[in-house]
Write an enzyme that holds these catalytic residues in place. Structure first.
Site, PDB file in Angstrom:
ATOM      1  CG  ASN A  22      -1.883   1.170   1.203  1.00 54.87           C
ATOM      2  OD1 ASN A  22      -1.853   2.004   0.314  1.00 54.87           O
ATOM      3  ND2 ASN A  22      -2.718   1.261   2.215  1.00 54.87           N
ATOM      4  CG  ASP A  23       1.718   3.179   3.710  1.00 52.50           C
ATOM      5  OD1 ASP A  23       0.647   3.692   3.330  1.00 52.50           O
ATOM      6  OD2 ASP A  23       1.944   2.847   4.878  1.00 52.50           O
TER       7      ASP A  23
END
Lengths: 102, 465
Positions: free
Chosen positions: B394-395
């Site tokens: 994600n990040d």
């Protein structure tokens, strides 16, 4: 004046840091996990100290407090040595090149 | 009995073999040979130690028994452990090295004659300092690794534990360690030695609790480094070259890995160590979260997109490890390849919970390592690829790191996933990632969200291909 042996050991230590620096930078990033497990295994060469401690007791009493700590340290380090090398072996065996026929 | 000079040369040999063991890891082809060198070095070191003591009485038998007990436990763990649990395993092993260093230091303190360090209460000053350093660092490694292990294992919450006055308290304890070491060296009091150990265990514990789960790659690398310095400290005490060389190697190895991991997150080492990241951010972002439309799809849509692509890049993350989706993923890729679709994998340096975590999992699933690329190698290829398949990451894909200076992850190197023609994002929900920030990628035109368990979704896609 004579040089203290400590200075020689310090020299080995510092030069080894440099060797470590260059060798580790050349490790390919995909092998960083095996790198950690193998460094784990080799740092358990501390078992050398544990063996000396374990064998230090005289023949009348093998088990004095100092040697008991030695024995315990032997087991701990042995877990690491066997576990570390074997798990590294297991991981490295999985790294394969692309098969030609695919 | 081996002469001191001869054993010193053997210890040097085993030190060199350890260097070669690390050297072997520069490529997968030479790595297995490297590991063999490591094993050889260890056998030499242990054999030489036995020979140089030359005492093959009952004590020897006991030593071998303890050695075998440990060895059996270690071998058992090594064969049983699943590859997804590798971070926990490494953290656990670090704690053992730390504790072994502490035990050896205790043994040397109680019985200095055995190590030629003087007599109890009258240990050589230099040796006592070296011993204290080894014991302190070993104790910190031990308790720190235990916390890291508990966090990785999920027994302890991965979120940072912070409290008021944490940093002053830690600083105070660190100063007290220095004072205690000084007092210990001037008085040789065994009480001070025990207090020093207790305080060191405490600080190791306190140093790691404020660090969050996704910073574990840095923590593990750092503890790896500490275990090396502890070994080196003991090596100086024992005047043993093999230990000094190894300690220096492991110490610098861990330090470099920590550096690489910090760089992968664009954070300074101290920022990570001081901890609390992710805990403070969450409150600020939850307020300005407005409802934005996302496109969500199912396995059928995803399969359709991929079938019509000519190249696919897969971006795995920690979520893949949690869902154990690596095998299902490789099956999906096999099917894609049968349809003449080019597939490669893109690995962010901090993907997963330890350095190289994703690579090991992919290797376990029989993904050839020459299809797996690091961030710098592959980042330019996203613009030419048709589909990016983000699974459990994600990040590390968040474009805010490049565009939004307000973002806590601004400046972090990210994979340019958004440049792909279309992005498939496998995720359980829209919840923000570890850094507690929203990912703009979710709301892009060309992103299709696949809300499901990573493993199940991958299997479904394969069926639909």
């Amino acid at each position: 004046m004579e040089i203290d042996p400590f200075i020689f050991r310090l020299s080995i230590f510092i030069l080894s840091i440099f060797i470590g620096y260059y060798v580790v930078w050349s490790v390919t990033p995909s092998l960083h996990t095996p790198l950690m497990s193998v460094t784990n295994a080799i740092s358990s060469v501390i078992i050398v100290g544990a063996i000396i401690a374990g064998l230090a007791g005289n023949s009348d009493s093998i088990f004095n407090i100092s040697s008991i700590f030695g024995f315990l340290a032997i087991s701990l380090a042995a877990i690491n040595i066997f576990g570390g090398f074997l798990v590294t072996q297991r991981m490295l065996a999985m790294y394969k090149k692309k098969k030609k026929n695919k | 009995m081996l002469s001191a000079n001869l054993s010193a040369i053997f210890y040097l040999t085993s030190g060199i073999l350890f260097i070669l063991a690390l050297r072997g890891l520069s490529s997968p082809e030479t790595s297995r040979q490297g590991n063999f060198f490591g094993i050889l070095g260890m056998i030499i070191a242990i054999t030489v130690t036995f020979l140089s003591i030359g005492n093959f009485s009952t004590g020897f038998v006991v030593v071998v028994i303890f050695l075998l007990i440990g060895g059996l436990i270690g071998a058992f763990i090594a064969y049983k452990i699943p590859m997804t649990a590798m971070p926990e395993l490494v953290a656990g092993f670090h704690s053992l090295v730390g504790l072994a260093a502490v035990f050896v230091a205790i043994a040397a303190f109680l019985n200095p004659e055995a190590f030629n360090l003087g007599s109890p209460g009258n240990i050589k000053l230099g040796s006592l300092i070296e011993m204290s350093i080894g014991a302190v660092v070993g104790a910190i490694t031990f308790s720190g690794s235990i916390i890291a292990f508990l966090k990785l294992q999920g027994i302890m919450s991965g979120s940072p534990i912070t409290f008021k006055g944490q940093h002053p308290l830690n600083a105070l304890i660190l100063i007290s360690i220095i004072v205690l070491t000084y007092l210990l060296c001037s008085t040789q009091s065994s009480n001070l030695f025990w207090i020093l150990l207790a305080v060191s265990f405490l600080i190791g514990f306190l140093l790691i609790i404020p660090i969050g789960g996704a910073d574990m790659p840095v923590v593990i690398s750092m503890l790896n480094s500490y275990s090396g310095w502890a070994a080196a400290g003991i090596g100086f005490t024992l005047e043993n070259t093999a230990l000094i060389i190894t300690g220096a190697l492991v110490g610098s190895s861990g330090a470099i890995l920590s550096y690489i991991m910090c760089k992968g997150m664009n954070r300074s080492f101290f920022n990570v160590i001081l901890g609390g990241f992710g805990a403070t951010e969450q409150s600020s972002t939850s307020q300005n979260k407005e409802q934005r439309p996302v496109k969500s799809g199912n396995a059928d849509d995803a399969a359709f997109l991929m079938k019509n692509a000519s190249s696919v890049i897969i971006v795995p993350g920690y979520g893949m490890a949690v869902a154990q989706a690596q095998h299902a993923l490789r099956e999906m890729v096999d099917t894609l390849k049968k349809n003449d679709i080019k597939v490669s994998y893109a690995i962010h340096p901090v993907a997963g919970r330890m350095p190289g975590h994703m690579n090991v999992l992919l290797a376990e699933a029989n993904v050839p390592y020459d299809e797996v690329f690091e961030l710098e190698e592959i980042n330019n290829d996203f613009a030419n690829a048709d589909v990016a398949f983000v699974i459990g990451a994600n990040d590390v894909t968040n474009p805010a790191a490049k565009t939004d200076p307000q973002s806590p992850i601004y400046g972090m190197p990210v994979l340019d996933v958004e440049k792909c023609k279309s992005v498939l994002f496998v995720k359980r929900s829209l919840s923000p990632g570890y850094a507690g920030i929203d990912n703009d990628l979710f709301y892009k035109e060309n992103t299709l969200m696949l809300f499901a368990d990573a493993k199940k979704m991958t299997e479904d896609i394969t069926k639909n291909l």
